[in-house]
Design a protein around this motif. Sequence first.
Motif, mmCIF file in Angstrom:
data_model
loop_
_atom_site.group_PDB
_atom_site.id
_atom_site.type_symbol
_atom_site.label_atom_id
_atom_site.label_comp_id
_atom_site.label_asym_id
_atom_site.label_seq_id
_atom_site.Cartn_x
_atom_site.Cartn_y
_atom_site.Cartn_z
ATOM 1 N N ALA A 9 0.811 -1.224 0.000
ATOM 2 C CA ALA A 9 0.000 0.000 0.000
ATOM 3 C C ALA A 9 0.840 1.266 0.000
ATOM 4 C CB ALA A 9 -0.933 -0.010 1.214
ATOM 5 N N LEU A 10 2.156 1.153 0.094
ATOM 6 C CA LEU A 10 3.000 2.350 0.170
ATOM 7 C C LEU A 10 2.874 3.220 -1.068
ATOM 8 C CD1 LEU A 10 6.291 0.907 1.721
ATOM 9 C CD2 LEU A 10 4.575 2.328 2.853
ATOM 10 N N GLU A 14 0.590 8.663 -1.171
ATOM 11 C CA GLU A 14 0.627 10.075 -1.533
ATOM 12 C C GLU A 14 -0.593 10.508 -2.326
ATOM 13 O OE1 GLU A 14 4.443 10.597 -3.317
ATOM 14 O OE2 GLU A 14 5.382 10.966 -1.369
ATOM 15 N N THR A 15 -1.428 9.567 -2.735
ATOM 16 C CA THR A 15 -2.669 9.932 -3.415
ATOM 17 C C THR A 15 -3.790 10.191 -2.412
ATOM 18 O OG1 THR A 15 -3.442 7.632 -3.618
ATOM 19 C CG2 THR A 15 -1.982 8.473 -5.347
ATOM 20 N N ASP A 20 -6.213 11.547 5.891
ATOM 21 C CA ASP A 20 -6.494 10.109 5.873
ATOM 22 C C ASP A 20 -5.736 9.419 7.007
ATOM 23 O OD1 ASP A 20 -5.795 7.189 4.906
ATOM 24 O OD2 ASP A 20 -7.554 7.834 3.771
ATOM 25 N N PRO A 21 -6.367 8.465 7.702
ATOM 26 C CA PRO A 21 -5.690 7.775 8.818
ATOM 27 C C PRO A 21 -4.371 7.123 8.426
ATOM 28 C CG PRO A 21 -8.043 7.274 8.812
ATOM 29 C CD PRO A 21 -7.774 8.045 7.564
ATOM 30 N N MET A 22 -4.297 6.592 7.195
ATOM 31 C CA MET A 22 -3.038 5.966 6.771
ATOM 32 C C MET A 22 -1.934 7.000 6.625
ATOM 33 S SD MET A 22 -4.325 3.105 3.993
ATOM 34 C CE MET A 22 -2.675 2.552 3.644
ATOM 35 N N ARG A 23 -2.265 8.186 6.078
ATOM 36 C CA ARG A 23 -1.264 9.246 5.940
ATOM 37 C C ARG A 23 -0.816 9.732 7.304
ATOM 38 N NH1 ARG A 23 -0.895 12.343 1.154
ATOM 39 N NH2 ARG A 23 0.543 13.655 2.367
#
Length: 203
Positions: A9-10, A14-15, A20-23
Motif C-alpha cells: 500500500a506504500l 501520496e494519493t 487520511d488515517p493511513m497518511r
Amino acid sequence: MDKCIPIEALGTLETLSPDDPMRRHADVCPRCSAAMTAYREFLRAEAPRGARVADADRHLARFIGERVEGVEVAPPVRFRWPNLRWAVAAAVVVVGATLIAKQMDRGDGVVLRGEPRVELSVLEARTLANGSIELGWNAVPDADQYQVVLLRNNLTEVARMVATTELRATLDRSSLPSDAVRWQVAAFREGAVIIESTPQELP
C-alpha cells in the motif's frame, strides 16, 4: 489506526488526503516513515546510462510466460519499467523494514555484530565478622585474570590488588589507604583488559 501500513500500500499513500488515517499514521510511525522514505528514494533513481530496459522487459515477460502457468504475456511497452522498478522497490522496502525492526527490537545485551555483549557485574561488598571486606563479581567469558582497583571519590586510582583467577577478594580494612572509598574490578585476557565494572562504594 494502530497497525503498520502494508508494503503493497506504500505506493498509494501520496494519493490520499493529508487527513487520511493511513497518511497520519505514516507521519508519526518511525517504521512506516522509514519505509516510505526508502520507497521515495528508490523511485527517484533513474535507470543507469546504457541500461537496456526494453530487453529487460522482454526477458521478464518471456520468463513469466514460460514459468508461470496461466499468465498471459503482455507486449513490452515503455511504462513497464516503472512496474519492474516498483517490484524491486518493494523488495528493498521489505529488507529495509526488516532491518529497522531488528534494530528497534534489539536488546541492550546485544551489539551490532549480533554477538552477546560482555558484561562484568559485581556483588554487593560485605563486611565479614573479622572486619575485613569481601568483594565478588561474575565470571567473564575468556577472562584469565581479575584485578581489584581501589578508587578515590573522584574515581582516580589509589591502588591495585594483586591479580587473581578467583571471583572473590578480601580486603584488610586496616591496611586500606584512607582515601580509598570506591572499588571496581577489571577482567583481563592475556594481559589486556577486556572490561571493567562500574565503580562501587566500599562499605
